[in-house]
Write an enzyme that holds these catalytic residues in place. Structure first.
Site, PDB file in Angstrom:
ATOM      1  N   ALA A  56      56.113 -51.600 -19.139  1.00 14.31           N
ATOM      2  CA  ALA A  56      55.045 -50.818 -19.767  1.00 14.31           C
ATOM      3  C   ALA A  56      55.240 -50.682 -21.271  1.00 14.31           C
ATOM      4  CB  ALA A  56      54.978 -49.428 -19.143  1.00 14.31           C
ATOM      5  N   GLY A 105      57.493 -52.834 -14.941  1.00 11.81           N
ATOM      6  CA  GLY A 105      56.238 -53.538 -14.714  1.00 11.81           C
ATOM      7  C   GLY A 105      56.357 -55.037 -14.913  1.00 11.81           C
ATOM      8  N   GLU A 108      57.592 -56.257 -11.698  1.00 10.37           N
ATOM      9  CA  GLU A 108      56.497 -56.162 -10.726  1.00 10.37           C
ATOM     10  C   GLU A 108      55.510 -57.313 -10.915  1.00 10.37           C
ATOM     11  OE1 GLU A 108      55.500 -51.963  -9.247  1.00 10.37           O
ATOM     12  OE2 GLU A 108      55.860 -51.715 -11.400  1.00 10.37           O
ATOM     13  N   GLU A 128      62.928 -47.485 -13.743  1.00  9.25           N
ATOM     14  CA  GLU A 128      62.248 -46.203 -13.584  1.00  9.25           C
ATOM     15  C   GLU A 128      62.778 -45.431 -12.376  1.00  9.25           C
ATOM     16  OE1 GLU A 128      59.169 -49.333 -12.134  1.00  9.25           O
ATOM     17  OE2 GLU A 128      60.936 -49.253 -13.395  1.00  9.25           O
TER      18      GLU A 128
END
Length: 145
Positions: A56, A105, A108, A128
């Site tokens: 992010a 992210g 991901e 995270e």
């Protein structure tokens, strides 16, 4: 038939960690959609350069409260979840070529790809989770697969 190589780095971005900013997500959606519609492209590689993606863009976390820093709501900016769904549902294989870091992210995004190949010195993590947050774009479902 060709393989389309898509850079994760948005043309307007200068951060070598390739954070998944609004511009970057919009750029990726546009490039992937274009490659999917091109009959001459039979596979896609996502490549980040020296780093795949550090996740992010934390500079955008406060953008929700600052209308001047937000891109116009009329523009089609996918969330990371929507971008991962686009990748995962692609009829053409999408490969994540991971170098450097793939964090949060970024990991991901790589997990949504059909195949992943990583340099032996790459670092992959969902950091995270160390502060009690759950990965928000399907990482907890895709990682064990």
């Amino acid at each position: 038939m060709t393989t389309e190589i898509i850079s994760i780095r948005s043309p307007s971005a200068s951060n070598p960690l390739n954070p998944l900013s609004k511009d970057t997500r919009k750029h990726l959606k546009s490039c992937i959609t274009k490659a999917l519609s091109d009959r001459n492209v039979n596979s896609i590689i996502l490549f980040g350069g020296s780093n795949f993606s550090a996740g992010a863009d934390i500079s955008e976390f406060s953008a929700k409260n600052n209308p001047e820093s937000s891109i116009s709501s009329t523009e089609d900016i996918p969330s990371l979840t929507e971008l991962c769904a686009l990748i995962e549902s692609s009829p053409k294989p999408i490969i994540a070529a991971i170098t450097g870091v793939a964090l949060g992210g970024g990991l991901e995004l790589a997990l949504a790809c059909h195949f992943r190949i990583a340099h032996c010195k790459s670092k992959l993590a969902l950091p995270e989770t160390k502060i009690g947050l759950i990965p928000g774009a399907g990482g907890t479902q895709r990682l064990p697969r």
